[in-house]
Scaffold this motif. Structure first.
Motif, mmCIF file in Angstrom:
data_model
loop_
_atom_site.group_PDB
_atom_site.id
_atom_site.type_symbol
_atom_site.label_atom_id
_atom_site.label_comp_id
_atom_site.label_asym_id
_atom_site.label_seq_id
_atom_site.Cartn_x
_atom_site.Cartn_y
_atom_site.Cartn_z
ATOM 1 N N GLN A 109 3.559 3.119 0.635
ATOM 2 C CA GLN A 109 2.341 2.719 1.335
ATOM 3 C C GLN A 109 1.533 1.684 0.570
ATOM 4 O O GLN A 109 0.874 0.843 1.175
ATOM 5 C CB GLN A 109 1.464 3.946 1.620
ATOM 6 C CG GLN A 109 2.095 4.940 2.562
ATOM 7 C CD GLN A 109 2.480 4.328 3.897
ATOM 8 O OE1 GLN A 109 1.672 3.685 4.554
ATOM 9 N NE2 GLN A 109 3.726 4.491 4.297
ATOM 10 N N THR A 110 1.566 1.730 -0.763
ATOM 11 C CA THR A 110 0.714 0.862 -1.583
ATOM 12 C C THR A 110 1.433 -0.339 -2.172
ATOM 13 O O THR A 110 0.786 -1.291 -2.591
ATOM 14 C CB THR A 110 0.116 1.653 -2.754
ATOM 15 O OG1 THR A 110 1.177 2.096 -3.612
ATOM 16 C CG2 THR A 110 -0.713 2.829 -2.273
ATOM 17 N N HIS A 111 2.764 -0.251 -2.276
ATOM 18 C CA HIS A 111 3.575 -1.264 -2.968
ATOM 19 C C HIS A 111 3.243 -1.292 -4.461
ATOM 20 O O HIS A 111 3.494 -2.292 -5.134
ATOM 21 C CB HIS A 111 3.416 -2.653 -2.355
ATOM 22 C CG HIS A 111 3.913 -2.743 -0.957
ATOM 23 N ND1 HIS A 111 4.448 -3.884 -0.441
ATOM 24 C CD2 HIS A 111 3.978 -1.842 0.051
ATOM 25 C CE1 HIS A 111 4.812 -3.693 0.813
ATOM 26 N NE2 HIS A 111 4.529 -2.459 1.119
ATOM 27 N N HIS A 112 2.684 -0.215 -4.956
ATOM 28 C CA HIS A 112 2.361 -0.051 -6.369
ATOM 29 C C HIS A 112 2.868 1.307 -6.831
ATOM 30 O O HIS A 112 3.191 2.174 -6.015
ATOM 31 C CB HIS A 112 0.842 -0.081 -6.599
ATOM 32 C CG HIS A 112 0.222 -1.430 -6.470
ATOM 33 N ND1 HIS A 112 0.354 -2.404 -7.430
ATOM 34 C CD2 HIS A 112 -0.552 -1.959 -5.498
ATOM 35 C CE1 HIS A 112 -0.309 -3.480 -7.051
ATOM 36 N NE2 HIS A 112 -0.858 -3.244 -5.871
ATOM 37 N N SER A 113 2.842 1.499 -8.144
ATOM 38 C CA SER A 113 3.179 2.810 -8.681
ATOM 39 C C SER A 113 2.127 3.819 -8.229
ATOM 40 O O SER A 113 0.990 3.456 -7.913
ATOM 41 C CB SER A 113 3.238 2.763 -10.208
ATOM 42 O OG SER A 113 1.950 2.602 -10.745
ATOM 43 N N GLY A 127 4.088 9.035 -11.600
ATOM 44 C CA GLY A 127 5.440 9.542 -11.401
ATOM 45 C C GLY A 127 6.210 8.862 -10.287
ATOM 46 O O GLY A 127 7.391 9.146 -10.090
ATOM 47 N N GLY A 128 5.577 7.946 -9.563
ATOM 48 C CA GLY A 128 6.269 7.160 -8.546
ATOM 49 C C GLY A 128 6.210 5.691 -8.944
ATOM 50 O O GLY A 128 5.205 5.234 -9.498
ATOM 51 N N PHE A 129 7.280 4.957 -8.683
ATOM 52 C CA PHE A 129 7.329 3.554 -9.108
ATOM 53 C C PHE A 129 8.103 2.737 -8.080
ATOM 54 O O PHE A 129 9.107 3.199 -7.535
ATOM 55 C CB PHE A 129 8.020 3.444 -10.477
ATOM 56 C CG PHE A 129 7.636 2.228 -11.250
ATOM 57 C CD1 PHE A 129 6.518 2.229 -12.069
ATOM 58 C CD2 PHE A 129 8.394 1.066 -11.155
ATOM 59 C CE1 PHE A 129 6.156 1.101 -12.788
ATOM 60 C CE2 PHE A 129 8.043 -0.067 -11.861
ATOM 61 C CZ PHE A 129 6.921 -0.061 -12.684
#
Length: 149
Positions: A77-81, A108-110
């Motif tokens: 959704q963000t295109h970021h970590s 924890g997400g990338f």
């Protein structure tokens, strides 16, 4: 914990020219080896590429992949970590996401970026969220070094 600027630099650096399910498996092996070497708690892993889960692994002792799914969703959704979202958690729209069970406002997400395009996400869950992020980044850096050889 990295600063916002340092995090954005990492997001620009940790990209790939190509990425396949074989690369995802190698990444998972790197993560598991690091967890074992550092005697960390077991983690859950997920790699999503082009809206398909190409790898999911729950280390012995992990029973749930709910947080990795939330972290992947947040990245998509963000295109970021997901740590970026945590650093900006008091800003709109992230402030409202804190009560939405689809999102994970924690590390924890990338992003999985291939040739400059967001194509998926990596996620690790099971440690304190900034440790999840640090493990994810270190394992992606190691994967990049191995592929550069």
């Amino acid at each position: 914990m990295p600063t916002d600027q340092a995090l954005q630099i990492l997001e620009q650096q940790l990209t790939f020219k190509h990425f396949t399910s074989v690369d995802a498996l190698r990444w998972a092996q790197i993560v598991v080896a690091r967890v074992q070497a550092d005697q960390l708690k077991p983690v859950a892993l997920r790699v999503v590429l082009d809206d398909q889960i190409i790898l999911q692994y729950l280390m012995p002792g992990r029973k749930d992949a709910g947080w990795v799914a939330r972290k992947v969703y947040t990245v998509r959704q963000t295109h970021h970590s997901s740590l970026y979202t945590f650093l900006h958690r008091e800003e709109a729209p992230y402030r409202d996401w804190q009560t939405d069970d689809r999102y994970a406002i924690c590390g924890g997400g990338f992003p999985l970026v291939i040739d400059g395009e967001l194509r998926g996400a990596f996620a690790i869950s099971g440690l304190v969220h900034d440790q999840d992020h640090a493990l994810l980044v270190a394992s992606l850096q190691q994967l990049q070094k191995e592929e550069a050889k």
